[in-house]
Design a protein around this motif. Structure first.
Motif, PDB file in Angstrom:
ATOM      1  N   PHE A   1       0.813  -1.215   0.000  1.00 42.07           N
ATOM      2  CA  PHE A   1       0.000   0.000   0.000  1.00 42.07           C
ATOM      3  C   PHE A   1       0.848   1.267   0.000  1.00 42.07           C
ATOM      4  O   PHE A   1       0.437   2.301   0.519  1.00 42.07           O
ATOM      5  CB  PHE A   1      -0.932  -0.002   1.206  1.00 42.07           C
ATOM      6  N   GLY A   2       2.029   1.200  -0.588  1.00 41.00           N
ATOM      7  CA  GLY A   2       2.859   2.392  -0.668  1.00 41.00           C
ATOM      8  C   GLY A   2       3.730   2.579   0.557  1.00 41.00           C
ATOM      9  O   GLY A   2       3.838   1.703   1.427  1.00 41.00           O
TER      10      GLY A   2
ATOM     11  N   GLU B   1      -3.727  -0.836   6.250  1.00 40.19           N
ATOM     12  CA  GLU B   1      -4.455  -1.738   5.354  1.00 40.19           C
ATOM     13  C   GLU B   1      -3.726  -3.076   5.224  1.00 40.19           C
ATOM     14  O   GLU B   1      -4.347  -4.130   5.087  1.00 40.19           O
ATOM     15  CB  GLU B   1      -4.627  -1.094   3.983  1.00 40.19           C
ATOM     16  N   THR B   2      -2.402  -3.022   5.272  1.00 38.47           N
ATOM     17  CA  THR B   2      -1.611  -4.257   5.171  1.00 38.47           C
ATOM     18  C   THR B   2      -1.983  -5.224   6.284  1.00 38.47           C
ATOM     19  O   THR B   2      -2.164  -6.431   6.052  1.00 38.47           O
ATOM     20  CB  THR B   2      -0.109  -3.938   5.237  1.00 38.47           C
ATOM     21  N   GLY B   3      -2.112  -4.707   7.494  1.00 41.35           N
ATOM     22  CA  GLY B   3      -2.489  -5.557   8.621  1.00 41.35           C
ATOM     23  C   GLY B   3      -3.870  -6.158   8.449  1.00 41.35           C
ATOM     24  O   GLY B   3      -4.100  -7.326   8.788  1.00 41.35           O
TER      25      GLY B   3
ATOM     26  N   GLY C   1      -3.643  -3.582  -3.124  1.00 41.88           N
ATOM     27  CA  GLY C   1      -2.951  -2.335  -2.853  1.00 41.88           C
ATOM     28  C   GLY C   1      -3.839  -1.127  -2.986  1.00 41.88           C
ATOM     29  O   GLY C   1      -5.077  -1.222  -2.965  1.00 41.88           O
ATOM     30  N   ALA C   2      -3.200   0.026  -3.142  1.00 42.91           N
ATOM     31  CA  ALA C   2      -3.891   1.306  -3.254  1.00 42.91           C
ATOM     32  C   ALA C   2      -3.972   1.721  -4.720  1.00 42.91           C
ATOM     33  O   ALA C   2      -3.388   1.079  -5.603  1.00 42.91           O
ATOM     34  CB  ALA C   2      -3.167   2.365  -2.431  1.00 42.91           C
TER      35      ALA C   2
ATOM     36  N   ILE D   1      -6.589   5.343  -0.651  1.00 47.17           N
ATOM     37  CA  ILE D   1      -6.106   5.777   0.656  1.00 47.17           C
ATOM     38  C   ILE D   1      -6.096   7.297   0.768  1.00 47.17           C
ATOM     39  O   ILE D   1      -5.680   7.835   1.797  1.00 47.17           O
ATOM     40  CB  ILE D   1      -4.709   5.203   0.950  1.00 47.17           C
ATOM     41  N   ALA D   2      -6.535   7.999  -0.280  1.00 46.49           N
ATOM     42  CA  ALA D   2      -6.662   9.454  -0.245  1.00 46.49           C
ATOM     43  C   ALA D   2      -7.854   9.839  -1.109  1.00 46.49           C
ATOM     44  O   ALA D   2      -8.213   9.137  -2.061  1.00 46.49           O
ATOM     45  CB  ALA D   2      -5.391  10.118  -0.759  1.00 46.49           C
ATOM     46  N   ALA D   3      -8.455  10.982  -0.791  1.00 50.53           N
ATOM     47  CA  ALA D   3      -9.659  11.394  -1.497  1.00 50.53           C
ATOM     48  C   ALA D   3      -9.406  11.617  -2.983  1.00 50.53           C
ATOM     49  O   ALA D   3     -10.264  11.301  -3.821  1.00 50.53           O
ATOM     50  CB  ALA D   3     -10.215  12.667  -0.862  1.00 50.53           C
TER      51      ALA D   3
END
Length: 295
Positions: free
Chosen positions: A131-132, A139-141, A204-205, A225-227
């Motif tokens: 996820f960057g 999110e990985t967890g 991922g993102a 993960i961002a707008a």
């Protein structure tokens, strides 16, 4: 590179790769030199600031994906799958707009890995989770916990987990990966193209990694993960490039588990996503942009 020394800056990484770096302490570039090109990549910089740098730069390339402000630039780059007309009225008449994933700024390793990667039949033997660099929401967890709840017969044989050096959950994730069979932990990798080429499905993102995965024909389950990623993600999902679960803060462990189970049970859908990606992105976008800068 001209950067501000803000928390989370990547100045050390920039210098380690052999690039020159100067810290900005004022609004304008340092005086005394005229650059051939100034590349502006910042959501808070627009036409007024760009116009003020004309004495320090012969030409300006602005990188954007919001289309929410005017630019004073010679080239405008937006590498995403979004309507071209949204920049109408925001660019000078002499500006050339480079639009779409054909201009995606990928490192040369992705085009090379694309040539090596065999056509994917959709079956998932190896999963790539990343996820960057930050992943503040962990999110990985969530994904690792979702994997634990899947039936053993459906779990991929191998899982590669990639995090950045600045990931606040790094130690806990590394420990969790050691507990999961077939799971390998990677931090601040230099060969992301190689890991993607070895995977059958990514999680991922929806940032620039969207186009890296597409180049290799790698299907993906993704969250934003961002707008600013949400319109990009929605367009990519509508094009059949990936499966978008929505904004990350609304997606829990059970959602990831259900999405994983559905993807693993539908290899044909994954195969189609890979085909769409390869058709959209060939990995030569950076060369195309460089050619326009040299024109």
């Amino acid at each position: 590179f001209f950067c501000r020394p803000l928390p989370g800056h990547l100045g050390d990484l920039i210098q380690a790769r052999g690039h020159g770096l100067a810290w900005l302490t004022a609004d304008d570039l340092p005086a005394g030199r005229v650059w051939d090109w100034l590349v502006v990549d910042h959501y808070d910089l627009a036409a007024e600031w760009e116009r003020g740098q004309r004495s320090a730069a012969r030409r300006i390339l602005a990188i954007d994906d919001l289309a929410d402000r005017r630019h004073d630039c010679d080239l405008l780059l937006d590498q995403n799958l979004l309507p071209a007309g949204r920049y109408d009225g925001l660019l000078p008449a002499v500006c050339e707009a480079l639009l779409g994933p054909g201009y995606a700024l990928l490192r040369p390793g992705f085009a090379a890995a694309r040539d090596r990667r065999e056509a994917d039949g959709g079956a998932v033997q190896r999963l790539l989770v990343g996820f960057g660099g930050g992943d503040a929401g962990n999110e990985t967890g969530k994904v690792l916990e979702a994997l634990v709840g899947l039936p053993a017969a459906r779990c991929p044989a191998g899982v590669d987990v990639v995090v950045g050096a600045g990931n606040p959950h790094r130690q806990a994730l590394e420990s969790r990966c050691r507990e999961l069979p077939g799971c390998r932990f990677h931090c601040q990798v230099s060969d992301m193209a190689g890991l993607m080429a070895a995977a059958d499905l990514a999680i991922g993102a929806t940032g620039v990694s969207t186009w890296e995965r597409a180049c290799l024909g790698l299907p993906c389950l993704a969250v934003s993960i961002a707008a600013n990623q949400q319109p990009i993600a929605r367009a990519a999902a509508e094009a059949g490039l990936l499966t978008w679960l929505g904004p990350a803060q609304r997606v829990g462990v059970a959602d990831w588990r259900a999405a994983l189970a559905a993807a693993l049970a539908d290899p044909e859908r994954l195969r189609r996503q890979g085909q769409v990606g390869r058709a959209l992105v060939d990995g030569l976008g950076a060369s195309r942009v460089a050619a326009r800068m040299g024109a």
